[in-house]
Design an enzyme around this catalytic site. Structure first.
Site, PDB file in Angstrom:
ATOM      1  N   GLY B  15       0.809  -1.210   0.000  1.00 50.24           N
ATOM      2  CA  GLY B  15       0.000   0.000   0.000  1.00 50.24           C
ATOM      3  C   GLY B  15       0.846   1.264   0.000  1.00 50.24           C
ATOM      4  O   GLY B  15       1.696   1.448   0.857  1.00 50.24           O
ATOM      5  N   GLY B  17      -0.403   4.315   0.298  1.00 47.72           N
ATOM      6  CA  GLY B  17      -1.230   5.403   0.833  1.00 47.72           C
ATOM      7  C   GLY B  17      -0.422   6.195   1.846  1.00 47.72           C
ATOM      8  O   GLY B  17       0.805   6.105   1.901  1.00 47.72           O
ATOM      9  N   PHE B  18      -1.128   6.941   2.694  1.00 48.40           N
ATOM     10  CA  PHE B  18      -0.429   7.785   3.674  1.00 48.40           C
ATOM     11  C   PHE B  18       0.465   6.966   4.592  1.00 48.40           C
ATOM     12  O   PHE B  18       1.603   7.332   4.859  1.00 48.40           O
ATOM     13  CB  PHE B  18      -1.452   8.575   4.497  1.00 48.40           C
ATOM     14  CG  PHE B  18      -2.116   9.676   3.723  1.00 48.40           C
ATOM     15  CD1 PHE B  18      -1.413  10.815   3.365  1.00 48.40           C
ATOM     16  CD2 PHE B  18      -3.443   9.567   3.332  1.00 48.40           C
ATOM     17  CE1 PHE B  18      -2.026  11.830   2.656  1.00 48.40           C
ATOM     18  CE2 PHE B  18      -4.061  10.578   2.617  1.00 48.40           C
ATOM     19  CZ  PHE B  18      -3.356  11.720   2.276  1.00 48.40           C
ATOM     20  N   VAL B  83      -2.063  -7.620  -4.284  1.00 46.87           N
ATOM     21  CA  VAL B  83      -1.882  -8.763  -3.389  1.00 46.87           C
ATOM     22  C   VAL B  83      -3.144  -9.624  -3.403  1.00 46.87           C
ATOM     23  O   VAL B  83      -4.256  -9.118  -3.256  1.00 46.87           O
ATOM     24  CB  VAL B  83      -1.575  -8.293  -1.951  1.00 46.87           C
ATOM     25  CG1 VAL B  83      -1.502  -9.488  -1.015  1.00 46.87           C
ATOM     26  CG2 VAL B  83      -0.263  -7.514  -1.927  1.00 46.87           C
ATOM     27  N   GLU B 174     -18.185  17.927   3.235  1.00 46.27           N
ATOM     28  CA  GLU B 174     -17.454  18.585   2.153  1.00 46.27           C
ATOM     29  C   GLU B 174     -18.085  18.272   0.811  1.00 46.27           C
ATOM     30  O   GLU B 174     -18.218  19.139  -0.058  1.00 46.27           O
ATOM     31  CB  GLU B 174     -15.985  18.157   2.190  1.00 46.27           C
ATOM     32  CG  GLU B 174     -15.261  18.717   3.411  1.00 46.27           C
ATOM     33  CD  GLU B 174     -13.801  18.299   3.498  1.00 46.27           C
ATOM     34  OE1 GLU B 174     -13.482  17.149   3.148  1.00 46.27           O
ATOM     35  OE2 GLU B 174     -12.986  19.132   3.931  1.00 46.27           O
ATOM     36  N   ASP B 304      -6.102   2.464   8.389  1.00 45.73           N
ATOM     37  CA  ASP B 304      -7.535   2.176   8.494  1.00 45.73           C
ATOM     38  C   ASP B 304      -7.826   0.749   8.920  1.00 45.73           C
ATOM     39  O   ASP B 304      -8.805   0.479   9.617  1.00 45.73           O
ATOM     40  CB  ASP B 304      -8.230   2.426   7.142  1.00 45.73           C
ATOM     41  CG  ASP B 304      -8.269   3.907   6.784  1.00 45.73           C
ATOM     42  OD1 ASP B 304      -7.802   4.722   7.607  1.00 45.73           O
ATOM     43  OD2 ASP B 304      -8.752   4.242   5.682  1.00 45.73           O
ATOM     44  N   ALA B 320      -6.009   9.998   7.948  1.00 44.92           N
ATOM     45  CA  ALA B 320      -4.629  10.035   7.462  1.00 44.92           C
ATOM     46  C   ALA B 320      -3.593  10.221   8.585  1.00 44.92           C
ATOM     47  O   ALA B 320      -2.586   9.505   8.603  1.00 44.92           O
ATOM     48  CB  ALA B 320      -4.488  11.125   6.406  1.00 44.92           C
TER      49      ALA B 320
END
Lengths: 428, 428
Positions: B15, B17-18, B83, B174, B304, B320
């Site tokens: 991953g 991501g962050f 994966v 948002e 997460d 995040a």
């Protein structure tokens, strides 16, 4: 829609490309009601598609919403719709959003990729006519580099890094040059480990020279410039077939590659042939010198789909300037017809032609002036920035070009959305 | 890969991501070989997905190629791979590009949209977790406006212009605010004829307040700000089902709409549950305070997908900052383990939270400081620009924001490529 308007003649324009857009604008002040149809909500600046295909520009930088372009035009209504067919005798169009009656019709449906009946090429090769084509090529190229980085078998890796472009016109030349630059950037910046494997870019041209519309010497200059970029230009070679893995050439030779970009042919959009008009070569309809369709004086047909001979006796090329000038002319003739005046024949004024071979290299023929090299490249940049519609797009394209040029980078190396992530049933 | 390197411990990070990116960077100088896997070639800046979904930003402006980010990191190799599963006992990962052995594994697979078992919602509603989601929403919204412009039946037109967002967290708030602004822009600039029909934006929240992670007063401020934008906020209402045309609420009420954006739930990526680890609520795996997976000390699980209680005894949120801090911590603990040192427990330092409600309106809680209104909005802009990775993206996002702000426009109103234009068989 008020009373006064409904009494005005209704002009339907099919297609928001270069031709349709010019026709619509030329009628801005005229006493007519205009309905402009396109199956996309944007006008596409096709000359820069190859830069989206090679990760140099973002798709939305060369696409401008039609409504944003024609916002201020009071006598025009845009409809997102796809034309299915027409009853020209009844002056009616059939679209996926219902049918539509007209007093005058301007058909500017444009052209599509033409693989001359080779089904396997149509299925496995990439065209370069739509935004979907360009994004599909970009994602495909970036995926291949990633695969090559994980491929240890030399033969398979060579095939992954072999890119074949068919067609020695401006699109093929620009695409081959841009793929070569993308490969250099990606290989040296992102995949230094792969740098040992030189990518192979092959440009196939059936004739004996590139850019036939340009002076002989510009063609030779282009071959030289492409060679310097590592593009292998092969003349007198035509594609016989492609199964997604191997390109078969007419002379029997084969090229193992996962990528064939087909820039070797364009034909009139199928819509035109669907209207049952008598069409000539490449599905283009023989129009009168006034751009009217025979037997249907209220129908004007312009752009790629119109077959009309120029002063040299050869059919006018399928290029933007022809479509734009015909858009203006069709609008003028339409208004003359509305006023009961005689129709006038179309005459094409060739503004010249240019093609870029990437960084610092281009060829241009503007009237009597011939340019090659850096100056031609600068002229190319300036002309294309000014032709782009929309301030935001001009600004963004200039910035991406500056970025790519100064940083030796490609701004948009993202394998992005292309098909729906998962099946979802839409309202639309 | 030279001898010396191959003797170093092999760290696989799943991953980009962050969390995964932070872990990779934290190991940049460490004596390890890193292989970073992601099924996309880019790092996605998820906090701005809703702006892509509402035509404010271009997809590639919030996506940065992983190779471009980690180019200078010598001890890291990136692989574009998905994966499939793992044999944790044998320390082996199975991917679509073959299997991969590791000495240490950092799982940072992130989260996916969670519709709590409502199949029809999963099928018809839009999630907002991937670039594909965002582009699908953008194209869908723009298509609906075009359809509404051609729809004469008031009831059908009302349904086309009714937009429902489920979930009163930052994403839902948002998204609802941005849809309202998009509708205003599009209706007033592109479709003045439609302006008579006020669009209806409904934000559904099951609880009794918005932004539960924020102070009470910020929640109230947000409701007020949304109301000013014409967003109808409904508390104590939960979705029971959606068939693509009608949202059924738990209280039996129905809403006719073509659009349901699901921002009401996230769960651990299916990959994690596929690894056969004991998972708690939302499919999150209970990790040790050291971020290790029970029974597999060489496996760290962050972000997460990790279930870990904070000092207040509640599970850490799926945001995040948690993922990034855990990325750093997992890297530290991994190196301590390699050196035979004791593992240290993770402690979350909450940097605060902010949410924008569009133009000039936002709420922020940064430590003890609470901001609301224009200052919070400015803080939000600054923070997000600095968090964006890549100079080109920062520049482009700033320019698009300036454009949207000053011109009261939306930069990217293009119904763009989303699925393949026509079936084409790929090499990949």
């Amino acid at each position: 829609m008020n009373e006064n308007q409904t009494t005005l003649p209704h002009v339907v324009i099919v297609g928001a490309g270069f031709g349709g857009l010019r026709a619509a604008r030329a009628l801005a002040k005229a006493p007519v009601r205009i309905t402009l149809l396109d199956r996309n909500n944007y006008h596409l600046f096709q000359p820069l598609l190859y830069q989206v295909a090679t990760a140099g520009l973002s798709p939305d930088e060369i696409a401008q919403p039609v409504r944003a372009i024609l916002r201020s035009q009071r006598n025009l209504e845009f409809r997102l719709a796809e034309v299915r067919g027409a009853d020209l005798a009844a002056r009616r169009l059939d679209t996926d959003q219902g049918s539509l009656e007209y007093d005058y019709l301007i058909l500017a449906a444009g052209g599509v990729t033409n693989t001359f009946g080779m089904q396997d090429v149509a299925r496995h090769a990439f065209g370069l006519k739509s935004l979907e084509d360009a994004v599909a090529i970009r994602n495909h190229l970036l995926r291949l580099f990633e695969q090559a980085a994980q491929e240890n078998a030399p033969a398979r890796r060579k095939a992954l890094l072999t890119f074949v472009v068919a067609g020695g016109g401006p699109t093929g030349v620009e695409c081959a040059g841009a793929i070569s630059e993308l490969a250099q950037v990606v290989l040296h910046k992102d995949l230094p480990g792969l740098a040992i494997q030189r990518p192979q870019i092959i440009l196939l041209e059936a004739a004996q020279r590139l850019l036939p519309a340009m002076p002989e010497r510009s063609g030779e200059f282009t071959v030289q410039a492409l060679a310097e970029k590592g593009v292998d230009v092969r003349f007198g070679t035509a594609v016989a077939g492609y199964d997604g893995r191997v390109v078969r050439l007419k002379d029997g030779e084969t090229l193992a590659t996962h990528t064939l970009v087909w820039a070797a042919g364009v034909e009139a959009a199928p819509l035109i042939t669907a209207l049952g008009l008598q069409s000539g070569s490449l599905g283009r309809v023989h129009v009168l010198p006034t751009l009217q369709v025979p037997e249907h004086p209220e129908v004007y047909l312009i752009g790629d789909a119109a077959h009309l001979e120029g002063e040299d006796g050869r059919p006018l090329p399928m290029v933007a300037p022809v479509a734009m000038q015909q858009g203006d002319h069709a609008a003028r003739n339409l208004l003359r017809a509305a006023e009961g005046l005689a129709q006038q024949p179309f005459r094409y004024r060739d503004p010249g032609i240019m093609a870029t071979i990437g960084r610092n290299r281009a060829v241009a023929k503007l009237g009597p002036v011939e340019l090659r090299g850096w100056f031609a490249w600068l002229a190319w940049v300036v002309v294309h920035i000014f032709q782009l519609i929309g301030f935001r797009n001009r600004m963004m394209v200039l910035l991406d070009w500056a970025w790519n040029y100064l940083v030796y980078d490609r701004a948009v190396r993202v394998i992005g959305p292309e098909r729906r992530a998962r099946t979802k049933e839409y309202a639309s």
